[in-house]
Design a protein around this motif. Structure first.
Motif, PDB file in Angstrom:
ATOM      1  N   ARG A 127       0.866  -1.387   0.105  1.00 53.56           N
ATOM      2  CA  ARG A 127      -0.038   0.100   0.072  1.00 53.56           C
ATOM      3  C   ARG A 127       0.804   1.305   0.031  1.00 53.56           C
ATOM      4  O   ARG A 127       0.578   2.202  -0.779  1.00 53.56           O
ATOM      5  CB  ARG A 127      -0.988   0.012   1.241  1.00 53.56           C
ATOM      6  N   TYR A 150      -5.171   0.682  -6.367  1.00 51.44           N
ATOM      7  CA  TYR A 150      -4.780  -0.246  -5.054  1.00 51.44           C
ATOM      8  C   TYR A 150      -5.979  -0.779  -4.876  1.00 51.44           C
ATOM      9  O   TYR A 150      -6.930  -0.173  -4.292  1.00 51.44           O
ATOM     10  CB  TYR A 150      -4.173   0.322  -3.991  1.00 51.44           C
ATOM     11  N   GLU A 185      -8.275   3.762  -5.315  1.00 55.08           N
ATOM     12  CA  GLU A 185      -8.295   2.418  -4.484  1.00 55.08           C
ATOM     13  C   GLU A 185      -9.547   2.108  -4.256  1.00 55.08           C
ATOM     14  O   GLU A 185     -10.696   2.540  -4.424  1.00 55.08           O
ATOM     15  CB  GLU A 185      -7.602   2.885  -2.921  1.00 55.08           C
TER      16      GLU A 185
END
Length: 263
Positions: free
Chosen positions: A155, A174, A219
């Protein structure tokens, strides 16, 4: 003839990687499937129907394996999905060096190195990097300490690289799934009930991932309690310490861990 957008997926022989590939095939992508085992890659290819699929048996933890993937992308690359990962579960005191090294090399070093090696192709296409992380990359879980550490690292790499690439046209998404029903589930199945874990199917994870990828999201987290816990973890981590710490001390959890202990 216009070239179909090409996606490279590591760890494509099973689980989330296979589900990502099958769904990519239905969306018209050309696929480069990477994995250590030819037989499982061939099974994924078969499941992709008539899609344009190339299988590249390659170990992404080695320079030789990464070089084979670079060579395979000479015709162009639009999306790199760093999905390959491994898991070892149990008390950190029981983890061998090989367990820790295997997780660190596969889950963190390999995606960093492969992304580096494929950046020229991604710059050319103004493509997208997709890193498959985990909710455990935000909420560090007991008995998953080594795994959590690698996903926290992934991350951090994702955030740093996204900022480094700002303005270049290369995007980064992500993806943080929660526990997933794959072959790896066997490593932690005894902990599912005492830790109150919710599991998604690989197909659900892949569908949520593709939604985020195609929308260019920064994300993506699963819907449900985990997304709330992630927000709490970032603002009030002491609350998560107390809640998850209590789960870790619970006799049911400790009993479930016993079969994972080393002799």
């Amino acid at each position: 003839m216009t070239r179909a957008n090409t996606v490279l997926i590591t760890g494509a022989g099973s689980g989330i990687g296979r589900a990502l590939a099958i769904q990519a095939a239905t969306k018209g992508f050309a696929l480069i499937l990477a994995g250590r085992t030819s037989a499982t890659l061939d099974q994924t290819k078969l499941a992709c129907g008539d899609a344009d699929v190339r299988c590249i048996p390659a170990d992404v933890t080695t320079a030789k394996g990464r070089a084979a993937l670079v060579q395979a992308t000479k015709g162009g690359l639009d999306i790199l999905i760093n999905n390959a990962g491994v898991l070892s579960v149990g008390h950190i005191a029981d983890m061998a060096d090989t367990d820790l090294e295997r997780m660190t090399t596969t889950n963190l070093v390999a995606p960093m190195a492969l992304t580096r090696d494929l950046l020229p192709a991604l710059h050319h296409s103004k493509g997208r990097i997709v890193n498959i992380g985990s909710v455990f990359g935000d909420i560090a879980y007991p008995f998953f300490a080594g795994y959590s550490a690698t996903k926290f690292g992934l991350r951090g790499f994702s955030d740093a690289l996204r900022r480094e690439l700002s303005g270049t046209g290369v995007g980064l998404t992500y993806i943080a799934p929660r526990a997933t029903r794959t072959a790896a589930e066997g490593a932690f199945s005894a902990l599912i009930e005492p830790l109150d874990m919710t599991l998604d199917s690989a197909e659900t994870v892949a569908a949520q991932a593709w939604d985020a990828i195609l929308k260019g999201k920064r994300e993506s987290f699963p819907k449900g309690k985990e997304s709330i816990f992630v927000k709490v973890q970032r603002v009030l981590p002491a609350l998560v310490d107390r809640s998850v710490g209590a789960q870790a001390r619970d006799p049911k959890t400790l009993a479930a861990l016993e079969p994972l202990q080393r002799p």
